[in-house]
Design a protein around this motif. Structure first.
Motif, PDB file in Angstrom:
ATOM      1  N   ARG A 196      42.887  31.763  36.972  1.00 14.19           N
ATOM      2  CA  ARG A 196      41.881  30.699  37.003  1.00 14.19           C
ATOM      3  C   ARG A 196      41.550  30.279  38.431  1.00 14.19           C
ATOM      4  O   ARG A 196      40.385  30.080  38.785  1.00 14.19           O
ATOM      5  CB  ARG A 196      42.373  29.481  36.220  1.00 14.19           C
ATOM      6  CG  ARG A 196      41.271  28.456  35.977  1.00 14.19           C
ATOM      7  CD  ARG A 196      41.766  27.147  35.423  1.00 14.19           C
ATOM      8  NE  ARG A 196      42.468  26.375  36.434  1.00 14.19           N
ATOM      9  CZ  ARG A 196      43.728  25.981  36.311  1.00 14.19           C
ATOM     10  NH1 ARG A 196      44.446  26.302  35.253  1.00 14.19           N
ATOM     11  NH2 ARG A 196      44.291  25.262  37.267  1.00 14.19           N
ATOM     12  N   ASN A 235      39.460  33.003  40.125  1.00 10.40           N
ATOM     13  CA  ASN A 235      38.079  32.975  39.652  1.00 10.40           C
ATOM     14  C   ASN A 235      37.324  31.762  40.177  1.00 10.40           C
ATOM     15  O   ASN A 235      36.120  31.838  40.469  1.00 10.40           O
ATOM     16  CB  ASN A 235      38.045  32.978  38.122  1.00 10.40           C
ATOM     17  CG  ASN A 235      38.412  34.326  37.536  1.00 10.40           C
ATOM     18  OD1 ASN A 235      38.278  35.344  38.193  1.00 10.40           O
ATOM     19  ND2 ASN A 235      38.890  34.330  36.296  1.00 10.40           N
ATOM     20  N   SER A 236      38.017  30.641  40.329  1.00 11.24           N
ATOM     21  CA  SER A 236      37.366  29.435  40.849  1.00 11.24           C
ATOM     22  C   SER A 236      36.933  29.632  42.295  1.00 11.24           C
ATOM     23  O   SER A 236      35.812  29.298  42.678  1.00 11.24           O
ATOM     24  CB  SER A 236      38.317  28.232  40.749  1.00 11.24           C
ATOM     25  OG  SER A 236      38.610  27.936  39.411  1.00 11.24           O
ATOM     26  N   SER A 292      36.467  32.553  43.945  1.00 15.41           N
ATOM     27  CA  SER A 292      35.426  33.574  44.050  1.00 15.41           C
ATOM     28  C   SER A 292      34.113  33.111  43.448  1.00 15.41           C
ATOM     29  O   SER A 292      33.042  33.528  43.884  1.00 15.41           O
ATOM     30  CB  SER A 292      35.883  34.869  43.371  1.00 15.41           C
ATOM     31  OG  SER A 292      37.033  35.387  43.995  1.00 15.41           O
ATOM     32  N   GLY A 293      34.187  32.243  42.425  1.00 18.75           N
ATOM     33  CA  GLY A 293      32.960  31.740  41.800  1.00 18.75           C
ATOM     34  C   GLY A 293      32.194  30.798  42.707  1.00 18.75           C
ATOM     35  O   GLY A 293      30.961  30.836  42.772  1.00 18.75           O
ATOM     36  N   PRO A 303      31.420  33.376  46.749  1.00 22.43           N
ATOM     37  CA  PRO A 303      31.435  34.806  46.389  1.00 22.43           C
ATOM     38  C   PRO A 303      31.972  35.714  47.491  1.00 22.43           C
ATOM     39  O   PRO A 303      32.500  36.782  47.200  1.00 22.43           O
ATOM     40  CB  PRO A 303      29.954  35.101  46.098  1.00 22.43           C
ATOM     41  CG  PRO A 303      29.366  33.781  45.719  1.00 22.43           C
ATOM     42  CD  PRO A 303      30.087  32.773  46.562  1.00 22.43           C
ATOM     43  N   ASP A 345      36.381  37.359  48.395  1.00 24.45           N
ATOM     44  CA  ASP A 345      36.657  38.355  47.366  1.00 24.45           C
ATOM     45  C   ASP A 345      38.088  38.896  47.423  1.00 24.45           C
ATOM     46  O   ASP A 345      38.481  39.694  46.591  1.00 24.45           O
ATOM     47  CB  ASP A 345      35.666  39.511  47.480  1.00 24.45           C
ATOM     48  CG  ASP A 345      35.678  40.148  48.861  1.00 24.45           C
ATOM     49  OD1 ASP A 345      36.246  39.546  49.786  1.00 24.45           O
ATOM     50  OD2 ASP A 345      35.112  41.246  49.011  1.00 24.45           O
ATOM     51  N   ALA A 397      36.867  39.811  41.707  1.00 28.86           N
ATOM     52  CA  ALA A 397      37.067  39.180  40.416  1.00 28.86           C
ATOM     53  C   ALA A 397      36.369  39.991  39.332  1.00 28.86           C
ATOM     54  O   ALA A 397      35.197  40.309  39.417  1.00 28.86           O
ATOM     55  CB  ALA A 397      36.527  37.754  40.436  1.00 28.86           C
ATOM     56  N   HIS A 432      38.270  38.642  32.414  1.00 26.42           N
ATOM     57  CA  HIS A 432      39.482  37.831  32.252  1.00 26.42           C
ATOM     58  C   HIS A 432      40.684  38.735  32.005  1.00 26.42           C
ATOM     59  O   HIS A 432      41.759  38.543  32.584  1.00 26.42           O
ATOM     60  CB  HIS A 432      39.277  36.867  31.091  1.00 26.42           C
ATOM     61  CG  HIS A 432      40.465  35.993  30.819  1.00 26.42           C
ATOM     62  ND1 HIS A 432      40.794  34.934  31.622  1.00 26.42           N
ATOM     63  CD2 HIS A 432      41.419  36.045  29.847  1.00 26.42           C
ATOM     64  CE1 HIS A 432      41.878  34.333  31.158  1.00 26.42           C
ATOM     65  NE2 HIS A 432      42.274  35.001  30.076  1.00 26.42           N
TER      66      HIS A 432
END
Length: 325
Positions: A276, A279-280, A282-283, A286, A289, A313, A316
């Motif tokens: 999580r 992903n947070s 990289s989200g 961006p 990485d 990323a 899931h």
């Protein structure tokens, strides 16, 4: 603007600058040999150096986009900085040093060119000014359309080259006009020295920036602060002991954090937390990485170690598998 279109725009900008410099270099060289003007010959060397540098920059655009491999797992993003460093060396040696040489040669000269000869030289410089100005306008238009354009060493080098080229042509014109009006070649020698100093300064600035990126430079303090704030805001993280970042290229950043987790988490929960958080990060950013989280104090039931692998990323399920390995 996406990465591919940004690279395409930069490539067009470099090609425009290369075409302009090749034509201008030839014109300045012919004009300098005809008139014997040291300022004009200095400008010819300047344009030759710029032309070679554009070739370096085109190579950097192509090579920096190669995908990661076993030998270079973080990719080839730093190729841009290497070629930018070579371009800076080219500006210093071929442009700056030759301009100083022409300045010293002018001081030793006792000949004075005829007004008709200088008319040819001034005409060449006038055309060069228009061409260099057009190339500079093209680079400025791209910069305006890309807020992050100054992060690109290729575009930054073209901007520096075109800006100094315009200023160098103006200095050469001033030196030639003053020489023609006063009959004193000292003015042209001064113009050559001024062009040389300008090129050495620009070469130093570009080289210093490329050197910093090649050695390994952290992200700006503001972004680093935001990354730390995001990590500290996670309920499962008790403390962020260390946060390290490094730019790997224009579109790639390494983030490594040593963290303490709150007690009582089992191994499955640790895996999910790692996924999580990755992903947070990289989200939101961006370019971040390559995210690594090192658990310094493992909670009961969870194995201590690092979670996060050098992969972008993905889904899931893929990230769960990454965390487990």
């Amino acid at each position: 603007m996406n990465k591919k279109s940004s690279d395409g725009s930069t490539r067009v900008t470099v090609l425009v600058a290369l075409a302009a410099n090749l034509v201008i270099a030839a014109a300045k060289a012919v004009g300098g040999l005809v008139t014997g003007s040291p300022a004009l010959l200095s400008e010819a060397a300047h344009s030759v150096a710029d032309s070679l540098n554009e070739v370096f920059l085109l190579a950097s655009l192509r090579r920096s986009r190669r995908p990661p491999d076993d030998r270079h797992p973080f990719g080839y993003g730093k190729e841009r900085y290497f070629w930018a460093l070579l371009a800076a060396v080219g500006i210093f040696v071929m442009g700056g040093c030759f301009s100083f040489f022409q300045g010293f040669e002018a001081l030793r000269s006792t000949e004075s060119e005829s007004p008709s000869g200088y008319a040819v030289g001034l005409t060449v410089l006038g055309i060069a000014l228009l061409a260099e100005g057009a190339s500079l306008v093209r680079a400025l238009i791209q910069l305006r359309g890309s807020p992050d354009g100054l992060r690109d060493p290729a575009l930054r080098t073209v901007l520096a080259e075109d800006s100094t080229a315009v200023l160098g042509v103006l200095l050469a014109i001033a030196g030639m006009v003053l020489h023609l009006l006063t009959g004193n070649i000292l003015w042209e020698a001064a113009a050559s020295f001024a062009i040389g100093l300008l090129l050495v300064f620009i070469a130093y600035r570009l080289g210093a920036e490329a050197r910093g990126q090649l050695i390994g430079e952290a992200v700006d303090p503001e972004l680093r602060g935001k990354l730390r704030t995001l990590l500290e805001a996670q309920p499962e993280i008790d403390n962020v002991a260390t946060l390290l970042t490094m730019k790997l290229g224009l579109d790639s950043t390494l983030v490594a954090a040593r963290i303490d987790l709150t007690p009582g988490l089992d191994s499955e929960t640790v895996e999910l937390v790692c996924v999580r958080i990755k992903n947070s990060v990289s989200g939101i950013w961006p370019t971040a990485d390559q995210v690594f989280l090192d658990i310094t104090e493992a909670p009961t039931g969870a194995g201590a170690g690092a979670c996060g692998v050098p992969e972008r990323a993905g889904t899931h399920r893929e990230n769960i598998q990454d965390a487990r390995t």
